[in-house]
Design an enzyme around this catalytic site. Structure first.
Site, PDB file in Angstrom:
ATOM      1  N   THR A  86       0.317   0.470  -4.060  1.00 17.46           N
ATOM      2  CA  THR A  86       0.266  -0.936  -3.649  1.00 17.46           C
ATOM      3  C   THR A  86      -0.499  -0.987  -2.325  1.00 17.46           C
ATOM      4  O   THR A  86       0.087  -1.185  -1.272  1.00 17.46           O
ATOM      5  CB  THR A  86       1.684  -1.525  -3.465  1.00 17.46           C
ATOM      6  OG1 THR A  86       2.445  -0.650  -2.608  1.00 17.46           O
ATOM      7  CG2 THR A  86       2.407  -1.670  -4.775  1.00 17.46           C
ATOM      8  N   THR A 122       6.245   0.715  -3.487  1.00 14.37           N
ATOM      9  CA  THR A 122       6.686  -0.118  -2.357  1.00 14.37           C
ATOM     10  C   THR A 122       6.093  -1.511  -2.523  1.00 14.37           C
ATOM     11  O   THR A 122       4.868  -1.660  -2.529  1.00 14.37           O
ATOM     12  CB  THR A 122       6.214   0.513  -1.030  1.00 14.37           C
ATOM     13  OG1 THR A 122       6.731   1.833  -0.979  1.00 14.37           O
ATOM     14  CG2 THR A 122       6.704  -0.278   0.163  1.00 14.37           C
ATOM     15  N   GLU A 156       5.220  12.937   2.438  1.00 19.91           N
ATOM     16  CA  GLU A 156       4.205  13.885   1.979  1.00 19.91           C
ATOM     17  C   GLU A 156       4.396  15.196   2.741  1.00 19.91           C
ATOM     18  O   GLU A 156       4.807  15.195   3.902  1.00 19.91           O
ATOM     19  CB  GLU A 156       2.810  13.318   2.221  1.00 19.91           C
ATOM     20  CG  GLU A 156       2.493  12.195   1.253  1.00 19.91           C
ATOM     21  CD  GLU A 156       1.145  11.552   1.524  1.00 19.91           C
ATOM     22  OE1 GLU A 156       0.255  12.221   2.048  1.00 19.91           O
ATOM     23  OE2 GLU A 156       1.010  10.358   1.207  1.00 19.91           O
ATOM     24  N   GLY A 258       1.579  10.514  20.568  1.00 18.26           N
ATOM     25  CA  GLY A 258       0.275  11.136  20.329  1.00 18.26           C
ATOM     26  C   GLY A 258      -0.714  10.092  19.876  1.00 18.26           C
ATOM     27  O   GLY A 258      -0.725   8.972  20.395  1.00 18.26           O
ATOM     28  N   GLY A 262      -0.432   7.198  10.762  1.00 16.78           N
ATOM     29  CA  GLY A 262      -1.434   6.783   9.782  1.00 16.78           C
ATOM     30  C   GLY A 262      -0.874   7.033   8.400  1.00 16.78           C
ATOM     31  O   GLY A 262       0.334   7.022   8.197  1.00 16.78           O
ATOM     32  N   CYS A 265       1.196   4.888   3.834  1.00 20.62           N
ATOM     33  CA  CYS A 265       2.420   4.073   3.786  1.00 20.62           C
ATOM     34  C   CYS A 265       2.645   3.233   5.039  1.00 20.62           C
ATOM     35  O   CYS A 265       2.549   2.016   4.989  1.00 20.62           O
ATOM     36  CB  CYS A 265       3.627   4.959   3.541  1.00 20.62           C
ATOM     37  SG  CYS A 265       3.623   5.683   1.905  1.00 20.62           S
ATOM     38  N   LYS A 268       0.078   0.250   6.170  1.00 17.77           N
ATOM     39  CA  LYS A 268      -0.063  -0.886   5.245  1.00 17.77           C
ATOM     40  C   LYS A 268       1.296  -1.516   4.932  1.00 17.77           C
ATOM     41  O   LYS A 268       1.385  -2.715   4.684  1.00 17.77           O
ATOM     42  CB  LYS A 268      -0.821  -0.488   3.978  1.00 17.77           C
ATOM     43  CG  LYS A 268      -0.155   0.536   3.085  1.00 17.77           C
ATOM     44  CD  LYS A 268       0.344  -0.029   1.791  1.00 17.77           C
ATOM     45  CE  LYS A 268       0.910   1.067   0.917  1.00 17.77           C
ATOM     46  NZ  LYS A 268       2.033   0.686   0.100  1.00 17.77           N
TER      47      LYS A 268
END
Ligand code: UDX
Length: 461
Positions: A86, A122, A156, A258, A262, A265, A268
């Site tokens: 998505t 999601t 991940e 840091g 990104g 998930c 967005k």
């Protein structure tokens, strides 16, 4: 049970392999023929530690098969997990639901009686309620099919572990039957781990996922905001994170400052959440998430600024080595990767940039083809005026800075992940800068109280 997993990306491929491994008969479905061929041959189409073994074992045992046909999936399964992406809609903050919708359109007309469709993607809250209506319209006459929502919280890099040992299982259901079927699906996992089971409404289940990600993103942006304050006030954000993280109400995890978050998930998902809140008329409730997003995006600009400063005020004529392209270690995913964004920005400002990553080079090249990619760290660092450490792979933490010092033109490094051992690098002759560690600007010890034995910091220095 006969299970289909539709969409075999980072989420679905792992889910399919794990469902087969706990004993179900599984059919994985995707529109991408190349991906399906790789999976059927037991080859993961992306980097995910441990997945290859799970695929091979279950494909060989005949419990795991793959197809590109939604009609075949509809005819095969008792339970259908929808795991398609998505992404963010172009030109908008909202989620693009076209892939989820396409699955329902393709699956529903062939559903068997009593089938349960389970959304894992999601989605904005309210999507499940809409899809139920669509399934009712499309399912064969006389067939009662149900829909449940079962968000996935896997990370991940740890996807197999997280799927087999979840912190919790959340299911949004509209009937006891759906709850029972899902408990049966997950029974082997629940028994092994005594996993908390949260059975709730569709809306709460949908919200559980986006609010978890919004909270995690907020935590990261909070510590990154503190990093800015530390830079201005002469504080050290790593010690600060330790200091507050020992409070169990706060917790140290997801407090690493840091270059920011990104991936496919967090960025967005918070944007889609903001967009959905607007549609629901509670825009103000989530206005803080705009700030979370802004703080996060500012990290990339901040990294470029500090890098330019370290490079002597300009990138023109400078060789810059970039260590890391993936959005985080143990992944080859470069979607919205801060590392790649920084690398590209530095190149745009005139630097010669060489990028290394242990796993993500092919994906990175596809996204940013004009950057120069090299297969080893030494090659990246050859004659470099500055090294940017942007993804904290273990390989980089284990580098010998004295060896690298002999390869580069100037031993200067920006640790964009606060993961290198600053003292060791300094001792090897490097000038080290990090984000949010203002007192680390100088050489070893400069401006910084020496740690006392036992790890205490002397306030008198
Ligand atoms: C995230 C959620 O953790 C997971 O529960 C959800 O299912 C999917 O989204 P993932 O995208 O795999 O998982 O990555 P995650 O480990 O959450 O890291 C996200 C980003 O935050 C990475 O870019 C990472 O480098 C960054 N991060 C993480 C920080 O900058 N600081 C931290 O302290 C932790």
């Amino acid at each position: 049970m006969r299970i289909t997993v539709i969409g075999t990306g980072y989420l679905g491929a792992v889910h399919a392999a794990c469902m087969a491994d706990i004993g179900h008969e599984v059919l994985g479905v995707d529109v991408d023929t190349a991906k399906i061929e790789a999976l059927a041959a037991g080859r993961p189409p992306f980097h995910e530690p441990g997945l290859g073994e799970f695929l091979t074992r279950n494909v060989e045992a005949g419990r795991l098969r793959f197809s590109t046909s939604l009609a075949a999936a509809a005819g095969f399964g008792d339970v259908h997990f929808v795991c398609v992406g998505t992404p963010q809609k172009p030109g908008s903050n909202a989620a693009d639901l076209r892939y989820v919708d396409a699955v329902i359109e393709g699956l529903a007309p062939g559903l068997r009686a009593g089938a349960l469709v389970v959304g894992k993607s999601t989605v904005p809250v309210g999507t499940a309620a809409r899809l139920i209506e669509r399934i009712r319209e499309l399912a064969p006459v006389g067939t009662v099919a149900e829909l449940a929502w079962n968000p996935e919280f896997l990370r991940e890099g740890f996807a197999v572990h997280d799927t087999l040992h979840p912190d919790r299982v959340v299911v949004g259901v509209t009937s006891n039957d759906a709850d029972t079927v899902l408990r049966e699906v997950y029974a082997p996992i629940l028994e092994t781990n005594r996993t908390p089971w949260i059975s709730t409404s569709l809306a709460t289940a949908e919200l559980a996922k986006v609010s978890a990600n919004a909270f995690l993103a907020t935590k990261i942006s909070f510590i990154n905001a503190m990093a800015d304050v530390c830079d201005a006030a002469g504080g050290d954000v790593v010690t600060l994170a330790d200091a507050i993280g020992y409070d169990p109400r706060i917790g140290r995890r997801f407090l690493s400052a840091g270059v920011g978050f990104g991936g496919g998930c967090l960025p967005k998902d918070i944007r889609a959440f903001i967009a959905r809140a607007g549609e629901l008329g509670v825009d103000e409730a989530l206005s803080f998430l705009r700030n979370v997003d802004e703080i996060n995006m500012r990290r990339r600009r901040r990294a470029v600024e500090v890098a330019r400063e370290l490079a002597g005020g300009t990138f023109l004529g400078r060789n810059i080595a970039v260590l890391g392209a993936a959005f985080k270690p143990d992944s080859d995913d470069v979607r919205d990767s801060p590392a790649l964004n920084v690398a590209a920005a530095v190149q745009l400002q005139g630097a010669q940039v060489r990028v290394h990553d242990p796993a993500a080079i092919d994906n990175a090249r596809a996204l940013f083809p004009t950057l120069d990619y090299v297969p080893d760290v030494e090659k990246a660092c050859e004659h470099a005026d500055l090294v940017l450490h942007l993804t904290e792979w273990r390989d980089y933490r284990e580098l010998d800075p004295s060896v690298l010092a002999g390869i580069v033109r100037h031993p200067r490094v920006l640790d964009g992940r606060n993961a290198l051992d600053v003292q060791v690098w300094r001792a090897a002759g490097w000038t080290v800068r990090a984000l949010g560690r203002a007192h680390d600007r100088g050489r070893s010890g400069e401006g910084m109280p020496a740690p006392r034995p036992g790890g205490w910091i002397s306030l008198k220095g």
